[in-house]
Every structure is written in C-alpha cells, then in structure tokens.
Design a protein around this motif. Structure first.
Motif, PDB file in Angstrom:
ATOM      1  N   ALA A 109       0.845  -1.202   0.000  1.00  0.00           N
ATOM      2  CA  ALA A 109       0.000   0.000   0.000  1.00  0.00           C
ATOM      3  C   ALA A 109       0.875   1.245   0.000  1.00  0.00           C
ATOM      4  O   ALA A 109       0.597   2.210  -0.720  1.00  0.00           O
ATOM      5  N   ARG A 152       2.362   1.705  -3.471  1.00  0.00           N
ATOM      6  CA  ARG A 152       1.352   2.277  -4.378  1.00  0.00           C
ATOM      7  C   ARG A 152       1.194   3.772  -4.153  1.00  0.00           C
ATOM      8  O   ARG A 152       1.117   4.557  -5.094  1.00  0.00           O
ATOM      9  N   GLU A 153       1.147   4.174  -2.885  1.00  0.00           N
ATOM     10  CA  GLU A 153       0.972   5.591  -2.586  1.00  0.00           C
ATOM     11  C   GLU A 153       2.218   6.408  -2.959  1.00  0.00           C
ATOM     12  O   GLU A 153       2.101   7.553  -3.377  1.00  0.00           O
ATOM     13  N   LYS A 206      -7.321   9.337  -5.798  1.00  0.00           N
ATOM     14  CA  LYS A 206      -7.430   8.291  -4.782  1.00  0.00           C
ATOM     15  C   LYS A 206      -6.456   8.609  -3.657  1.00  0.00           C
ATOM     16  O   LYS A 206      -5.358   9.113  -3.885  1.00  0.00           O
ATOM     17  N   ASP A 207      -6.864   8.283  -2.448  1.00  0.00           N
ATOM     18  CA  ASP A 207      -6.024   8.534  -1.290  1.00  0.00           C
ATOM     19  C   ASP A 207      -6.131   7.342  -0.358  1.00  0.00           C
ATOM     20  O   ASP A 207      -7.164   7.146   0.285  1.00  0.00           O
ATOM     21  N   GLU A 208      -5.105   6.547  -0.338  1.00  0.00           N
ATOM     22  CA  GLU A 208      -5.094   5.363   0.510  1.00  0.00           C
ATOM     23  C   GLU A 208      -3.964   5.439   1.529  1.00  0.00           C
ATOM     24  O   GLU A 208      -3.385   4.430   1.913  1.00  0.00           O
ATOM     25  N   GLN A 209      -3.665   6.658   1.996  1.00  0.00           N
ATOM     26  CA  GLN A 209      -2.572   6.829   2.945  1.00  0.00           C
ATOM     27  C   GLN A 209      -2.836   6.130   4.269  1.00  0.00           C
ATOM     28  O   GLN A 209      -1.895   5.744   4.960  1.00  0.00           O
ATOM     29  N   GLU A 210      -4.113   5.959   4.609  1.00  0.00           N
ATOM     30  CA  GLU A 210      -4.419   5.284   5.874  1.00  0.00           C
ATOM     31  C   GLU A 210      -3.926   3.837   5.883  1.00  0.00           C
ATOM     32  O   GLU A 210      -3.752   3.240   6.937  1.00  0.00           O
ATOM     33  N   ASN A 211      -3.686   3.261   4.707  1.00  0.00           N
ATOM     34  CA  ASN A 211      -3.165   1.901   4.611  1.00  0.00           C
ATOM     35  C   ASN A 211      -1.638   1.852   4.713  1.00  0.00           C
ATOM     36  O   ASN A 211      -1.059   0.773   4.742  1.00  0.00           O
ATOM     37  N   CYS A 212      -1.005   2.999   4.765  1.00  0.00           N
ATOM     38  CA  CYS A 212       0.456   3.076   4.826  1.00  0.00           C
ATOM     39  C   CYS A 212       0.894   3.098   6.286  1.00  0.00           C
ATOM     40  O   CYS A 212       1.381   4.115   6.797  1.00  0.00           O
TER      41      CYS A 212
END
Length: 158
Positions: free
Chosen positions: A59, A62-63, A109-115
C-alpha cells in the motif's frame, strides 16, 4: 505578465493570454517538491525493498507511486502552461481532456491510511503532493472548460 481572464459571457479565443494562477510560484513549488520526493525516495529505496513482505508495504509503495504520478502530472501541466505563455504552443495543444480525466481517476485516490509503515516525513510529502496536484488539476479543468466553451459550435437560432 498579468492579463485579465476572459469573461465567461464573451466568446474569446482560448489562445488569448490569461494568467490562471501566480504561475512562477506554483512552478517553483512543484519543482522543489519533486526534488524533495526524489531525494526522500532515493534515500529510503533499500529500506523499502527489504520491507515488501510486511503488512502495508505494498500500500505504501502504491501511494509512493501515486505521489510521483501526481508530481509528474503537475509538472507536465505547468510546463504546458509555460509553453503557451511563451508562444511555443497554443491551448489546443496544451488541453487534452481525455488524458486529464484518466489521470484524475488515478491521482485523486487517497489510501494513505493503509500506509502503516510510512514515516511522518513521507506522509507529509504525500499530502503536499496531493494538495499541489489538486490545485493544478483544478486549473487544468478550468482551462479545458474555457477551451471547450470557446470552441463549441454556435447554437442554432430559432
């Protein structure tokens, strides 16, 4: 060089000069952020490859790539604006609505919470890159809308 933006009511050529934002400041910010991201990712490249099997590593990867895409797309847009302002190309060459919309779907898209393994420095870089990208995307959408409006065929008279 400051120019008044064309009125939305008047049909004007999109090739006429107008300033979208304080261009120089935005360009300098984008270049600085791109260099910061490159330096950070280069310095932590070895560490990131060792941790790929840990939770959240993919994740984060990807970010990081999304951050890089945002910065590259922003620089591409700003360089296009610079070329238009220098008279090297016109707005028709600078505006590509299909590519813009495809890039927006990826970049918003923002998936920073998965980092979960990301450092605070990386998260801050990602947030700054996203904010800069969103500003540039809004500018590009405004220009695309003006260009489309200026080039729409006239409505038939009744």
């Amino acid at each position: 060089m400051t120019h008044d933006p064309p009125s939305f009511r008047q049909k004007r050529s999109p090739d006429s000069n107008f300033v979208i934002v304080p261009f120089s400041k935005t360009y300098d910010e984008a270049l600085t952020l791109l260099v910061e991201a490159r330096d950070y990712l280069s310095a932590h490249r070895h560490q990131n490859r060792l941790n790929l099997r840990e939770n959240g590593a993919l994740a984060q990867f990807r970010e990081e790539m999304r951050m890089t895409t945002r910065l590259i797309r922003t620089m591409a847009w700003l360089l296009s604006v610079r070329a238009v302002e220098a008279g090297e190309i016109d707005w028709a060459d600078a505006v590509d609505s299909d590519d813009l919309m495809a890039d927006i779907r990826v970049c918003i898209k923002d998936e920073q919470e998965n980092c979960i393994m990301a450092s605070s420095a990386l998260l801050e870089l990602m947030a700054r890159a996203q904010a800069l990208y969103m500003r540039a995307a809004r500018m590009e959408l405004q220009v695309a809308a003006r260009y489309r409006t200026c080039n729409d065929p006239p409505e038939p008279q009744k």
